[in-house]
Design a protein around this motif. Sequence first.
Motif, PDB file in Angstrom:
ATOM      1  N   UNK A  59      25.581  38.861  45.176  1.00 34.39           N
ATOM      2  CA  UNK A  59      26.034  40.260  45.291  1.00 34.39           C
ATOM      3  C   UNK A  59      24.897  41.271  45.139  1.00 34.39           C
ATOM      4  N   UNK A  60      23.653  40.799  45.029  1.00 34.98           N
ATOM      5  CA  UNK A  60      22.536  41.700  44.735  1.00 34.98           C
ATOM      6  C   UNK A  60      22.251  42.666  45.888  1.00 34.98           C
ATOM      7  N   UNK A  61      22.303  42.142  47.121  1.00 37.18           N
ATOM      8  CA  UNK A  61      22.017  42.989  48.288  1.00 37.18           C
ATOM      9  C   UNK A  61      23.323  43.416  48.938  1.00 37.18           C
ATOM     10  N   UNK A 113      23.813  45.742  36.182  1.00 42.43           N
ATOM     11  CA  UNK A 113      24.153  44.661  37.125  1.00 42.43           C
ATOM     12  C   UNK A 113      25.215  43.755  36.528  1.00 42.43           C
ATOM     13  N   UNK A 114      25.032  43.404  35.247  1.00 39.06           N
ATOM     14  CA  UNK A 114      25.976  42.494  34.590  1.00 39.06           C
ATOM     15  C   UNK A 114      27.357  43.138  34.456  1.00 39.06           C
ATOM     16  N   UNK A 115      27.390  44.443  34.235  1.00 34.52           N
ATOM     17  CA  UNK A 115      28.676  45.133  34.096  1.00 34.52           C
ATOM     18  C   UNK A 115      29.441  45.213  35.413  1.00 34.52           C
ATOM     19  N   UNK A 167      33.144  42.702  39.553  1.00 28.78           N
ATOM     20  CA  UNK A 167      33.882  43.507  40.538  1.00 28.78           C
ATOM     21  C   UNK A 167      33.307  43.303  41.939  1.00 28.78           C
ATOM     22  N   UNK A 168      31.980  43.218  42.017  1.00 34.29           N
ATOM     23  CA  UNK A 168      31.348  43.003  43.325  1.00 34.29           C
ATOM     24  C   UNK A 168      31.705  41.625  43.876  1.00 34.29           C
ATOM     25  N   UNK A 213      35.226  41.669  45.170  1.00 34.30           N
ATOM     26  CA  UNK A 213      35.300  42.388  46.459  1.00 34.30           C
ATOM     27  C   UNK A 213      34.744  41.530  47.582  1.00 34.30           C
ATOM     28  N   UNK A 214      33.658  40.786  47.309  1.00 34.51           N
ATOM     29  CA  UNK A 214      33.061  39.920  48.315  1.00 34.51           C
ATOM     30  C   UNK A 214      34.031  38.821  48.705  1.00 34.51           C
ATOM     31  N   UNK A 215      34.694  38.245  47.726  1.00 28.75           N
ATOM     32  CA  UNK A 215      35.682  37.182  47.994  1.00 28.75           C
ATOM     33  C   UNK A 215      36.837  37.718  48.843  1.00 28.75           C
TER      34      UNK A 215
END
Length: 459
Positions: free
Chosen positions: A344-346, A442-444, A448-449, A452-454
């Motif tokens: 989820x970083x990019x 990032x950890x927080x 959620x990211x 959303x990706x899933x």
Amino acid sequence: MIPILIAAVCLVLIVGAFIFIMNRKGDASFGKKRSKDRDSRLQEANRRLAHNPLDAEALSVLGDVYFGDESWDRAMKAYETLSDLISRTQIPGIEAFEVHSRYALSALKLNMTDQAYKGFTMARSLKQNNFEVNFNLGTLEFERKNYEKAIQLLKMAQAMNPESPAVLRYMGHAYFRLKKPKEAMSFIRKAIELAPDDKESLYTLAECYYEANQTDQALRIFNHLRVDPVMGPSACLISGTIHVEVRRNDLAIQDFEMGLKHQNIKPDILAELQYYLATTYIKQNEMGKALAVLKLLQADNPSYKDVNVLITKYQELNANRNLQIFLMASSADFVALCRKIVMTYFTRAKVKVTNISVHKNEWADILAEVNTPKWSDLIMFRFIRTQGAIGELIVRDFHSHLKEAKAGKGVCMTVGVFTDEAKRYTEARLIDLIEKEKLSIILNSVDAKAAALTASKKR
């Protein structure tokens, strides 16, 4: 015949009653005589001392009466003056050894240990083979932490009374203080056989087993003593620390919790029980329980060890589950979290993880193919679990690993900070350094990211 028998029985009863009454009168008369003798002796001694305060015979009578009455302060005062007199000159009819020893015993009863030590020392200079003097002087040397001297004196006392539990007890405790657990064991075991209710010696025997690396025997005794109202808190503390050492944290927590249920716990033992319970909770990732105990400890001992640091640190961890995982979870959970960050970083990127390597649970390197609408590249991530300062050497190692993998860029993350040297090293290299503040963000947001990706993939 029957009237004669009844008359005989009555006569026996009357005679018996008469004898009993006469005996009681005799006892009372003797008691009055003895009391009168004591009073007259005191009266005569005080009369003589009024004329001559240094009358040795009168002082001896005074000391003898008060010593017999167990009036220790008065006896000590009389024998103290008499002791000074006989130290300057011999006085016929007065035994110097008895004067010094009685002075010492009176002082001991009054907990005046320095005076008692002086008296016993003077008595022993006159007679070295007296059990009472050797024993008491030995115990005083023990209290003064002169354990070698204590053992020498107690050995002499033991030679005169081999079955004295008190002598054996002090011998064992002295050897234990000298860090000679094997010698201590033999004496303490004998003392316990003769005096089974001596819980303190039983506790010390367990300590001896522990010092001698006989942990199972030590634990058996400590477990037995855990419920004792006096020795229980200390027994729970040591039993718990033993379980922590062998990584039986569940049993350690039981020990510490049991110890804290006792009443009237000594403040130092209470603080240690709370501290070890909290740090063991932390090892079990039970942050909420750990913080509750640490705050109790902080309220009574604000500067105890690193309590303030631990509270600051674990309050943050308790509020951030992913930070807990990053710092304290198993390697598998840590890597799973790191993988989630990579995915989820990019923004709007397709990511394929091609390699994962873990270095001694200190950091994880993840290599990933990243494709975005604008660029594609091979990116290497390093996640460092250390909370301190990360120096240039670790960053150099990461750069070397990055080149070996032919990655186009590196991202190095830590919950600590990077040193100035590390930052200068990356200035001309394609490595991004992510420190605690940015990593916490990032950890927080990573969960959620990831969710959303899933969801987007399902659509």
